[in-house]
Design a protein around this motif. Structure first.
Motif, mmCIF file in Angstrom:
data_model
loop_
_atom_site.group_PDB
_atom_site.id
_atom_site.type_symbol
_atom_site.label_atom_id
_atom_site.label_comp_id
_atom_site.label_asym_id
_atom_site.label_seq_id
_atom_site.Cartn_x
_atom_site.Cartn_y
_atom_site.Cartn_z
ATOM 1 N N THR A 93 -45.749 24.219 14.526
ATOM 2 C CA THR A 93 -45.184 22.892 14.286
ATOM 3 C C THR A 93 -46.241 21.818 14.514
ATOM 4 O OG1 THR A 93 -43.023 23.689 14.977
ATOM 5 C CG2 THR A 93 -43.320 21.315 14.920
ATOM 6 N N TYR B 3 -30.207 23.694 5.538
ATOM 7 C CA TYR B 3 -30.225 24.524 6.749
ATOM 8 C C TYR B 3 -29.620 25.894 6.472
ATOM 9 C CZ TYR B 3 -31.212 20.183 9.280
ATOM 10 O OH TYR B 3 -31.770 19.028 9.717
ATOM 11 N N VAL B 73 -36.777 20.967 12.574
ATOM 12 C CA VAL B 73 -35.536 21.735 12.748
ATOM 13 C C VAL B 73 -35.522 22.934 11.807
ATOM 14 C CG1 VAL B 73 -33.025 21.640 12.603
ATOM 15 C CG2 VAL B 73 -34.292 19.692 13.505
ATOM 16 N N CYS B 74 -35.955 22.711 10.565
ATOM 17 C CA CYS B 74 -35.991 23.811 9.594
ATOM 18 C C CYS B 74 -36.966 24.894 10.033
ATOM 19 C CB CYS B 74 -36.382 23.304 8.205
ATOM 20 S SG CYS B 74 -35.048 22.433 7.396
ATOM 21 N N LEU B 77 -35.133 26.874 12.721
ATOM 22 C CA LEU B 77 -34.028 27.664 12.155
ATOM 23 C C LEU B 77 -34.541 28.853 11.348
ATOM 24 C CD1 LEU B 77 -31.465 24.950 10.990
ATOM 25 C CD2 LEU B 77 -31.354 26.461 12.973
#
Lengths: 181, 173
Positions: A93, B3, B73-74, B77
């Motif tokens: 990330t 999502y 977030v992706c 997930l």
């Protein structure tokens, strides 16, 4: 609870110091779970690797889940898995967010030009290794060319091809056993 | 919506990519065709970065691909969806370890899947090659790096760093 936290930390460390694929983590894993903690013997670890390789999913994750389960059942399996994926999530990330700001830098573009060629070389390198290991019998070679024919002919999706290959192999195996009986 | 789609797709990859990290590559290629989450060129960059950062390469690529598709977030997930089948299946395997390892049907299935997976990776490699390799100089570059890999079996990071430097030098000179 302390045991679970220990599992998380152990696999966090393994994830953090593994570069590349599952086999790269074998020496570190051996040092931690065989030599230091004595969770299992070296032979058991190698067995576990062969199981991890022929079960679905990433080998490293499979091995972590298995050892976690052995140590502390389902909770242990989950904690070990979270431990091994956590460094990836954090580091990738960060790298991905930073990289977004450098995509128009001249040198970054040039470097990635070279890196992409290297990636193609890496993939072909793996193909050579896998071909040596997996194309030993006539049956395997036939399955391989069958898959190639489907890929060229009908552009079959990866998901469908794997399901199909597994079903065909199961049917052939079953047929052979009936024949012998 | 993205999502749910993302989780379904990575769940499928986790379930069907048998044999480790790079096996996920052909599946990610299919995703590049199907959705506008990332291009195949971006995928090549992702593979390179996933090889040269800590963590199992398959997990890194899932985080990366998810991040590219729709942010942090992706990324999380996609990674969780990828490992979910592993967790369930390995817990089952751990419960019945001995029965599983000598089950003849499981061996049959895997024996058929491995050659097919090899074909998949070969195709992904060729497809990526078509995009990445454009002129004679690139072919030469590829041949040299690949020969080095076959001769000295070093960690991929060395070759990736070397190729980055070579890429910069070639473009500047």
């Amino acid at each position: 609870m302390r045991n679970l936290w220990k599992l998380f930390r152990l696999f966090f460390k393994v994830g953090l110091f593994t570069f590349g694929g599952g086999y790269a983590m074998l020496p570190l894993l051996k040092a931690e779970v065989v030599d230091k903690r004595k969770y299992l013997s070296e032979e058991e670890l190698l067995d576990l690797y062969s199981i991890g390789q022929c079960t679905p999913g990433i080998i490293a994750v499979n091995v972590a889940t298995f050892i976690g389960y052995q140590q502390a059942k389902v909770k242990g399996a989950i904690m070990a898995t979270l431990g091994i994926i956590m460094p990836s999530i954090v580091i990738i990330t960060l790298v991905a967010s930073v990289l977004e700001h450098f995509t128009d830098n001249r040198y970054v573009i040039y470097a990635f030009y070279g890196i992409r060629i290297c990636v193609v070389a890496l993939i072909f390198n793996i193909i050579f290794d896998l071909a040596k290991k997996n194309l030993k019998s006539v049956y395997n070679i036939l399955m391989f060319f069958g898959a190639i024919a489907l890929l060229i002919g009908v552009n079959i999706s990866a998901v469908l091809l794997v399901v199909l290959a597994g079903s065909v192999a199961l049917a052939i195996g079953e047929f052979k056993r009936r024949l012998i009986k | 919506m993205i999502y749910v789609l993302l989780m379904v797709e990575f769940f499928k990859i986790g379930l069907l990519a048998i044999g480790g990290g790079l096996v996920t590559v052909p599946f990610l290629f299919d995703l590049a065709d199907k959705y506008d989450w990332f291009t195949k060129t971006e995928l090549a960059n992702m593979i390179a970065i996933s090889e040269s950062t800590p963590g199992p390469i398959g997990v890194n690529m899932a985080t990366f691909a998810g991040f590219n598709a729709g942010g942090i977030v992706c990324g999380i997930l996609a990674t969780l969806a990828l490992v979910f089948p592993s967790v369930v299946i390995m817990i089952m395997v751990a419960k019945m370890m001995n029965k599983y390892s000598c089950n003849i049907r499981v061996k049959d299935i895997l024996g058929g899947i491995r050659p097919a997976v090899l074909a998949l990776i070969l195709f992904a490699g060729l497809e990526l090659g078509k995009i990445v390799i454009v002129d004679v100089k690139d072919v030469l570059f590829l041949t040299i790096v690949l020969s080095m890999m076959r001769i000295w079996k070093k960690n991929p990071i060395y070759y990736l760093c070397l190729s980055a430097v070579l890429g910069i030098l070639l473009k500047i000179l």
